[in-house]
Scaffold this motif. Structure first.
Motif, PDB file in Angstrom:
ATOM      1  N   LEU A 245      39.954  30.562  46.442  1.00 17.73           N
ATOM      2  CA  LEU A 245      39.589  31.958  46.663  1.00 17.73           C
ATOM      3  C   LEU A 245      38.151  32.014  47.138  1.00 17.73           C
ATOM      4  CD1 LEU A 245      40.876  34.837  46.166  1.00 17.73           C
ATOM      5  CD2 LEU A 245      39.564  34.856  44.032  1.00 17.73           C
ATOM      6  N   ASP A 246      37.910  32.732  48.237  1.00 13.38           N
ATOM      7  CA  ASP A 246      36.558  32.902  48.735  1.00 13.38           C
ATOM      8  C   ASP A 246      36.200  34.382  48.681  1.00 13.38           C
ATOM      9  OD1 ASP A 246      34.112  32.187  49.670  1.00 13.38           O
ATOM     10  OD2 ASP A 246      34.804  31.323  51.551  1.00 13.38           O
ATOM     11  N   MET A 247      34.903  34.666  48.626  1.00  6.86           N
ATOM     12  CA  MET A 247      34.445  36.046  48.504  1.00  6.86           C
ATOM     13  C   MET A 247      33.346  36.309  49.525  1.00  6.86           C
ATOM     14  SD  MET A 247      32.874  37.923  45.120  1.00  6.86           S
ATOM     15  CE  MET A 247      31.425  36.849  45.095  1.00  6.86           C
TER      16      MET A 247
ATOM     17  N   TRP B 252      33.076  44.271  48.067  1.00 10.89           N
ATOM     18  CA  TRP B 252      33.253  42.819  48.096  1.00 10.89           C
ATOM     19  C   TRP B 252      34.703  42.496  48.428  1.00 10.89           C
ATOM     20  CZ3 TRP B 252      28.803  39.989  47.027  1.00 10.89           C
ATOM     21  CH2 TRP B 252      27.730  40.737  46.496  1.00 10.89           C
TER      22      TRP B 252
ATOM     23  N   PHE C 142      37.904  39.581  49.152  1.00 10.55           N
ATOM     24  CA  PHE C 142      38.408  38.274  48.740  1.00 10.55           C
ATOM     25  C   PHE C 142      39.358  37.737  49.805  1.00 10.55           C
ATOM     26  CE2 PHE C 142      37.431  40.531  44.791  1.00 10.55           C
ATOM     27  CZ  PHE C 142      36.569  39.622  44.193  1.00 10.55           C
ATOM     28  N   GLU C 143      39.415  36.412  49.901  1.00  8.21           N
ATOM     29  CA  GLU C 143      40.261  35.764  50.891  1.00  8.21           C
ATOM     30  C   GLU C 143      40.898  34.520  50.267  1.00  8.21           C
ATOM     31  OE1 GLU C 143      39.785  35.183  55.614  1.00  8.21           O
ATOM     32  OE2 GLU C 143      38.337  34.100  54.391  1.00  8.21           O
ATOM     33  N   TRP C 144      42.189  34.372  50.456  1.00  9.90           N
ATOM     34  CA  TRP C 144      42.938  33.212  49.976  1.00  9.90           C
ATOM     35  C   TRP C 144      42.981  32.172  51.078  1.00  9.90           C
ATOM     36  CZ3 TRP C 144      44.636  30.206  46.395  1.00  9.90           C
ATOM     37  CH2 TRP C 144      45.773  29.410  46.556  1.00  9.90           C
TER      38      TRP C 144
ATOM     39  N   GLY D 186      39.918  44.111  47.788  1.00  9.01           N
ATOM     40  CA  GLY D 186      38.563  43.864  47.331  1.00  9.01           C
ATOM     41  C   GLY D 186      38.166  44.754  46.167  1.00  9.01           C
TER      42      GLY D 186
ATOM     43  N   ALA E  10      34.928  35.814  39.857  1.00  9.22           N
ATOM     44  CA  ALA E  10      36.385  35.832  39.969  1.00  9.22           C
ATOM     45  C   ALA E  10      36.965  34.559  39.391  1.00  9.22           C
ATOM     46  CB  ALA E  10      36.820  35.987  41.428  1.00  9.22           C
TER      47      ALA E  10
ATOM     48  N   ALA F  67      38.728  39.843  38.873  1.00  5.39           N
ATOM     49  CA  ALA F  67      37.348  39.971  39.333  1.00  5.39           C
ATOM     50  C   ALA F  67      36.571  40.745  38.279  1.00  5.39           C
ATOM     51  CB  ALA F  67      37.283  40.681  40.676  1.00  5.39           C
TER      52      ALA F  67
END
Length: 440
Positions: free
Chosen positions: A241-243, A251, A253-255, A268, A277, A287
């Motif tokens: 998971l990236d933010m 904010w 989030f990306e898988w 987000g 997170a 989160a």
């Protein structure tokens, strides 16, 4: 820590605003259960409660873990004379910790051992298949207390040989099968000109995955990373998971699946501080943010299909959050220290901490299931746990462990859990190589 192996995509501010509306209309905010009474109490022989100040400095004093639905593993320090160790570093804070394997139904101790520790950091993590990860200084090992319930064998461990260095962080996935181990390598002695700059310490993380081979449980190398903080990146065996900060207080989030598969934009969170997170199952993540002030907390639940499940703003000021999850049952426990005067975690004292609150939630719906106050409060937050089936909560209360029975899931929550289990990404097979400032 932003990872550069895939470009992040924005455009989810609208979703963030929608989540805020959901939080304001949540029917649960005014229906949090009152503190309930314990259904079972288990006495801990030999435990001596410490002074409150020693529980509020992040030192791990006591741990509580379900081994399975019928057994608990509890650890706590005991007072004993410590034999001298030759060349023991002066900075060590040696202590002896007792570990008890307890049968819940009878309260009987069915196995015990002692470990000599050298610091106050975390030393125990629950893994899958009844396994536990044990850290003693620079040694990592695993043991399975239920598989070896024989005199002298209950806590027999097997060392994990991974690398040399000082451990800086360890994380375990919700299902207990994927490990992130971060180390700081010791520099070689410098020679020559004494005016030379000191060598820069190198940070390295390795990722391990639980495997079964010829009936034995092993831990195989899955990949590595070369930047500080790798152990705190929310990761599963299938991806991470990236933010990214979209704008202002929004904010996203990306898988990111491993192996070059296309990244997926998720919902987000609106937060006035940088949120943290973590995954609470193989499909859902939590989160932790704040509203206006870092002491005013909020919790948001999301899934890997891009849904914002719920957001709840918590009453009162708090710090030192800790999450324990039973992902296969669709439940999680959230603990925090209730404070006054917006005190930060580094300034907690018996005068500023009002107590430790533990709340249980259904992950998919946000339904609160119980609220318990732990006495005495422990900043490390390892003094409670959820059973694997999600139907019981264990909390350290003074010289006892109290067991609380929790409500059964509703028919709708069972359907939501089935959906989450079906949609959980399959474990990846590609090796993981994460680099700071470089492509994967």
């Amino acid at each position: 820590m932003r990872l550069s192996h895939s470009k992040l995509v924005g455009g989810i501010a609208g979703l963030c605003l929608q989540v805020v509306v959901l939080a304001q209309q949540s029917p649960y905010q005014l229906q949090i259960p009152k503190t309930q009474k314990a259904d079972t109490r288990i006495e801990l022989p030999g435990l001596v409660p410490p002074q409150s100040k020693f529980l509020l400095d992040r030192t791990v004093y006591e741990t509580v873990d379900f081994v399975d639905d019928k057994h608990l593993l509890v650890t706590f320090p005991v007072k004993e004379l410590l034999p001298r160790i030759v060349d023991d570093p002066e900075t060590d804070q040696d202590r002896v910790v007792k570990a008890l394997l307890i049968e819940i139904a009878s309260g009987k101790v069915v196995g015990e051992t002692k470990w000599r520790l050298h610091d106050g950091w975390r030393y125990l993590w629950r893994l899958d298949r009844g396994q536990f990860l044990l850290r003693i200084r620079g040694r990592l090992s695993s043991f399975s207390p239920l598989e070896q319930m024989k005199p002298g064998k209950t806590f027999e461990d097997r060392e994990l040989l991974i690398a040399e260095g000082v451990f800086k962080g360890i994380a375990v996935s919700p299902d207990g099968t994927f490990l992130q181990v971060e180390m700081q390598e010791q520099p070689d002695a410098l020679e020559g000109d004494p005016g030379r700059l000191k060598q820069r310490l190198k940070t390295k993380a390795v990722f391990l995955e639980q495997l079964e081979q010829n009936g034995q449980i092993l831990y195989g190398l899955r990949g590595d990373a070369n930047f500080p903080g790798a152990a705190s990146v929310p990761m599963l065996s299938a991806g991470l998971l990236d933010m990214v900060r979209e704008d202002g207080d929004h904010w996203g989030f990306e898988w990111k699946p491993y192996g070059g598969t296309k990244a997926v934009d998720l919902a987000g969170l609106e937060s006035s501080c940088t949120p943290g997170a973590m995954f609470v199952s193989g499909f859902e993540f939590i989160a932790l943010g704040c509203r206006g002030d870092v002491a005013h907390s909020e919790i948001g639940a999301f899934d890997l299909e891009g849904h914002a499940l719920w957001v709840i703003a918590l009453a009162g000021e708090s710090n030192s959050p800790m999450l324990k999850s039973a992902g296969k049952s669709g439940r999680m426990a959230y603990g925090r220290l209730l404070t006054m005067m917006s005190s930060g975690a580094s300034s907690n004292t018996p005068d500023t901490v009002l107590g430790q609150e533990i709340q249980i939630y259904q992950i998919s719906s946000g339904r609160p299931l119980a609220k318990v106050l732990a006495v005495p409060p422990q900043q490390a937050g390892l003094n409670f746990d959820l059973s694997p089936d999600g139907l019981r909560l264990a909390v350290a209360q003074g010289k006892t462990i109290e067991i609380y029975n929790l409500p059964k899931p509703t028919a709708q929550e069972k359907k939501e859990l089935e959906h989450a289990l079906v949609m959980t990404p399959k474990p990846g097979e590609s090796m993981i190589h994460l680099r700071s400032g470089e492509k994967e």
